[in-house]
Design a protein around this motif. Structure first.
Motif, PDB file in Angstrom:
ATOM      1  N   LEU A   1       0.756  -1.461   0.627  1.00 57.86           N
ATOM      2  CA  LEU A   1      -0.230   0.236  -0.004  1.00 57.86           C
ATOM      3  C   LEU A   1       1.152   1.425  -0.091  1.00 57.86           C
ATOM      4  N   GLY A   2       0.006   2.052  -0.580  1.00 59.13           N
ATOM      5  CA  GLY A   2       0.764   4.323  -0.935  1.00 59.13           C
ATOM      6  C   GLY A   2       0.889   4.165   0.763  1.00 59.13           C
ATOM      7  N   SER A   3       0.259   4.054   2.102  1.00 54.84           N
ATOM      8  CA  SER A   3      -0.080   5.043   3.118  1.00 54.84           C
ATOM      9  C   SER A   3      -0.256   3.516   3.985  1.00 54.84           C
TER      10      SER A   3
ATOM     11  N   GLU B   1      -8.691   1.064 -10.206  1.00 47.47           N
ATOM     12  CA  GLU B   1      -9.512   1.478 -10.564  1.00 47.47           C
ATOM     13  C   GLU B   1      -9.882   2.660  -9.416  1.00 47.47           C
ATOM     14  N   ARG B   2     -10.731   1.206  -8.425  1.00 48.16           N
ATOM     15  CA  ARG B   2     -11.102   1.743  -7.477  1.00 48.16           C
ATOM     16  C   ARG B   2     -10.152   2.959  -6.136  1.00 48.16           C
ATOM     17  N   GLU B   3      -8.462   2.893  -7.398  1.00 48.49           N
ATOM     18  CA  GLU B   3      -7.865   3.646  -5.585  1.00 48.49           C
ATOM     19  C   GLU B   3      -8.104   3.158  -4.613  1.00 48.49           C
ATOM     20  N   ILE B   4      -7.818   2.364  -3.719  1.00 51.08           N
ATOM     21  CA  ILE B   4      -8.259   1.416  -2.088  1.00 51.08           C
ATOM     22  C   ILE B   4      -6.503   1.880  -1.794  1.00 51.08           C
ATOM     23  N   GLY B   5      -6.013   1.589  -2.395  1.00 55.01           N
ATOM     24  CA  GLY B   5      -4.393   2.303  -2.051  1.00 55.01           C
ATOM     25  C   GLY B   5      -3.329   1.699  -2.152  1.00 55.01           C
TER      26      GLY B   5
END
Length: 165
Positions: free
Chosen positions: A76-78, A130-134
């Protein structure tokens, strides 16, 4: 709820039902060395305590149709708790993701995906992105051969060194 103390007979019951979820009451009792009623009462106690979470059949999916099994490392990005929660909520509802483990080390999650083919897998990943879930990074590993995929865990061996089981 605290786990009940387990004795050797409880361990034999757990071992037997994980190897054969369709075992009869009588066969289970014989296998563990009890009469049927006390054996059944112990089995119910283990179920109520949450030590037995279900009974399942293993399917030979490749005998039905070709499938692709894919292992995916996800970072994950964060790393705030809300980010982990958002990711986990999203993947729980995707039936093709049959396992998900939160792991320590260089990645955050390891997924097991079973899809119709590699193209279907890639569409699933694209939809997740696409859902931008991290998801920051993911690495895909295509399973080319299953060497071992055991569902039975060695209950007695895992608990052997404990004084009180």
């Amino acid at each position: 709820m605290a786990s009940p103390r387990l004795d050797r007979i409880d361990l034999r019951i757990l071992d037997a039902v994980q190897r054969d979820g369709r075992i009869t009451k009588l066969a289970l009792a014989e296998k563990v060395g009890l009469s049927p009623t006390p054996c059944w009462m112990r089995l119910r106690k283990l179920e109520k305590a949450g030590l037995i979470t279900g009974y399942h059949a293993r399917l030979a999916l490749r005998a039905v149709a070709p499938i692709a099994t894919v292992l995916v490392e996800v970072t994950l990005g964060s790393h705030r708790q809300a980010d982990f929660d958002r990711f986990e909520r999203a993947i729980r509802d995707i039936p093709e993701i049959v396992s998900c483990w939160s792991v320590g080390g260089g990645v955050d999650y390891l997924l097991k995906v079973v899809a119709r083919d590699i193209d279907a897998y890639q569409r699933l990943i694209d939809a997740l992105l696409e859902r931008e879930i991290g998801i920051d990074r993911y690495f895909t590993y295509i399973v080319t051969k299953t060497v071992k995929d055991e569902t039975v865990v060695p209950v007695a061996e895992l608990l052997a060194d404990r004084e009180e089981v």
